[in-house]
Motif scaffolding. Structure first.
Motif, PDB file in Angstrom:
ATOM      1  N   ALA A   1      55.090  -0.942 -19.390  1.00 50.84           N
ATOM      2  CA  ALA A   1      54.949   0.338 -18.681  1.00 50.84           C
ATOM      3  C   ALA A   1      54.136   1.380 -19.454  1.00 50.84           C
ATOM      4  O   ALA A   1      53.314   2.083 -18.848  1.00 50.84           O
ATOM      5  CB  ALA A   1      56.322   0.891 -18.319  1.00 50.84           C
ATOM      6  N   PRO A   2      54.339   1.522 -20.775  1.00 50.54           N
ATOM      7  CA  PRO A   2      53.557   2.536 -21.499  1.00 50.54           C
ATOM      8  C   PRO A   2      52.046   2.364 -21.331  1.00 50.54           C
ATOM      9  O   PRO A   2      51.318   3.354 -21.151  1.00 50.54           O
ATOM     10  CB  PRO A   2      53.987   2.319 -22.956  1.00 50.54           C
TER      11      PRO A   2
ATOM     12  N   ILE B   1      46.697   5.070 -16.287  1.00 49.57           N
ATOM     13  CA  ILE B   1      46.694   6.052 -15.199  1.00 49.57           C
ATOM     14  C   ILE B   1      46.196   7.405 -15.699  1.00 49.57           C
ATOM     15  O   ILE B   1      45.359   8.063 -15.065  1.00 49.57           O
ATOM     16  CB  ILE B   1      48.108   6.195 -14.598  1.00 49.57           C
ATOM     17  N   SER B   2      46.714   7.813 -16.853  1.00 49.67           N
ATOM     18  CA  SER B   2      46.302   9.097 -17.430  1.00 49.67           C
ATOM     19  C   SER B   2      44.811   9.102 -17.742  1.00 49.67           C
ATOM     20  O   SER B   2      44.110  10.098 -17.475  1.00 49.67           O
ATOM     21  CB  SER B   2      47.112   9.364 -18.705  1.00 49.67           C
TER      22      SER B   2
ATOM     23  N   ASP C   1      49.566   4.574  -7.624  1.00 53.04           N
ATOM     24  CA  ASP C   1      48.500   5.378  -8.232  1.00 53.04           C
ATOM     25  C   ASP C   1      47.419   4.481  -8.828  1.00 53.04           C
ATOM     26  O   ASP C   1      46.218   4.753  -8.683  1.00 53.04           O
ATOM     27  CB  ASP C   1      49.070   6.272  -9.339  1.00 53.04           C
ATOM     28  N   LEU C   2      47.859   3.437  -9.526  1.00 54.03           N
ATOM     29  CA  LEU C   2      46.899   2.498 -10.118  1.00 54.03           C
ATOM     30  C   LEU C   2      45.965   1.930  -9.064  1.00 54.03           C
ATOM     31  O   LEU C   2      44.740   1.889  -9.251  1.00 54.03           O
ATOM     32  CB  LEU C   2      47.649   1.345 -10.809  1.00 54.03           C
TER      33      LEU C   2
ATOM     34  N   PHE D   1      31.843   6.418 -18.424  1.00 54.45           N
ATOM     35  CA  PHE D   1      33.147   5.777 -18.209  1.00 54.45           C
ATOM     36  C   PHE D   1      32.963   4.296 -17.904  1.00 54.45           C
ATOM     37  O   PHE D   1      32.062   3.908 -17.155  1.00 54.45           O
ATOM     38  CB  PHE D   1      33.879   6.467 -17.055  1.00 54.45           C
ATOM     39  N   ASP D   2      33.814   3.461 -18.492  1.00 55.52           N
ATOM     40  CA  ASP D   2      33.771   2.010 -18.249  1.00 55.52           C
ATOM     41  C   ASP D   2      34.381   1.731 -16.883  1.00 55.52           C
ATOM     42  O   ASP D   2      35.601   1.744 -16.728  1.00 55.52           O
ATOM     43  CB  ASP D   2      34.529   1.281 -19.348  1.00 55.52           C
ATOM     44  N   ILE D   3      33.543   1.463 -15.897  1.00 59.50           N
ATOM     45  CA  ILE D   3      34.015   1.257 -14.531  1.00 59.50           C
ATOM     46  C   ILE D   3      34.901   0.027 -14.403  1.00 59.50           C
ATOM     47  O   ILE D   3      35.670  -0.106 -13.435  1.00 59.50           O
ATOM     48  CB  ILE D   3      32.802   1.153 -13.558  1.00 59.50           C
ATOM     49  N   GLU D   4      34.837  -0.885 -15.377  1.00 61.33           N
ATOM     50  CA  GLU D   4      35.683  -2.080 -15.346  1.00 61.33           C
ATOM     51  C   GLU D   4      37.162  -1.708 -15.399  1.00 61.33           C
ATOM     52  O   GLU D   4      38.029  -2.471 -14.967  1.00 61.33           O
ATOM     53  CB  GLU D   4      35.326  -3.002 -16.517  1.00 61.33           C
ATOM     54  N   LYS D   5      37.452  -0.512 -15.908  1.00 58.96           N
ATOM     55  CA  LYS D   5      38.846  -0.064 -15.958  1.00 58.96           C
ATOM     56  C   LYS D   5      39.428   0.099 -14.554  1.00 58.96           C
ATOM     57  O   LYS D   5      40.641   0.020 -14.376  1.00 58.96           O
ATOM     58  CB  LYS D   5      38.949   1.254 -16.723  1.00 58.96           C
ATOM     59  N   CYS D   6      38.544   0.339 -13.588  1.00 56.01           N
ATOM     60  CA  CYS D   6      39.012   0.461 -12.202  1.00 56.01           C
ATOM     61  C   CYS D   6      39.490  -0.888 -11.688  1.00 56.01           C
ATOM     62  O   CYS D   6      40.501  -0.976 -10.971  1.00 56.01           O
ATOM     63  CB  CYS D   6      37.887   1.001 -11.317  1.00 56.01           C
TER      64      CYS D   6
END
Length: 216
Positions: free
Chosen positions: A57-58, A64-65, A100-101, A120-125
């Motif tokens: 979870a962390p 998300i943040s 949210d994710l 921003f690294d779009i792969e994070k999406c």
């Protein structure tokens, strides 16, 4: 006790014990073993899921943040996208976090230009989308299994109640029929009493052995 009682039936039935009750007891014991095992499995799965959730979870909340902070800045001049981010940020439960994710991942992929412009690294999406599925399944094991947990426990408790009724009756007959047979009556006693009796016999034997050694 059941195996002993089968051999003891010729002595139990003349006093009114019905042989078919012993057959039913075998069935109920089998059902109890299965239901107990099933319930323990459900509880174990839930506990393992809770452990994994606490560990994972962390990182989910950190992602998300990170997505929020970058999107807030990247979309700072777009009121529509800022409004979507406001909607996404409203919930505060674990289920909301998983949603949210998914929404942030989708929002970022559909509006990648401003994000790539700020490096921003779009792969994070995409990571957000895959993590929302994984964490959603994990949360379902933690919370969604509550119904299964309750149902299996009810079945286990019913099997226990039925089994105990027949066990208690058999014990009553056995204790009465073999009340003068100190060794045999233990088969119709609780495990605690049998263990106490065994311990007593061991202690007595040790005393006798010690006395013998002292004499010799």
């Amino acid at each position: 006790m059941i195996h002993v009682a089968k051999d003891d039936l010729p002595k139990l039935t003349p006093l009114g014990y019905a042989a078919e009750k012993l057959t039913k007891l075998e069935v109920y014991v089998g059902a109890l073993v299965v239901s107990q095992s099933t319930w323990e499995t459900v509880v174990t799965v839930k506990r393992e899921a809770q452990k994994r959730w606490k560990l994972d979870a962390p990182a989910m909340f950190e992602l998300i943040s990170d997505l929020f902070e970058n999107m807030r800045f990247a979309y700072r001049n777009n009121e529509d996208l800022q409004g979507i981010l406001d909607e996404i940020s409203e919930g505060d439960s674990n289920a909301d976090a998983i949603m949210d994710l998914a929404r942030l991942g989708t929002l970022g992929n559909n509006n990648s230009g401003p994000l790539t412009d700020i490096g921003f690294d779009i792969e994070k999406c995409n990571t957000a989308l895959s993590e929302s599925e994984r964490m959603g399944a994990l949360l379902a094991e933690v919370n969604g299994s509550m119904y299964d947990d309750d149902e299996t426990k009810v079945i286990r408790d019913k099997a226990y109640t039925l089994t105990k009724h027949y066990v208690d009756e058999l014990k009553e007959y056995g204790k009465f029929v073999f009340r003068k047979d100190e060794e045999h009556v233990l088969h119709y006693s609780s495990k605690y009493l049998r263990d106490r009796q065994a311990e007593y016999r061991r202690n007595q034997q040790e005393k006798e052995d010690t006395q013998e050694e002292a004499v010799n």
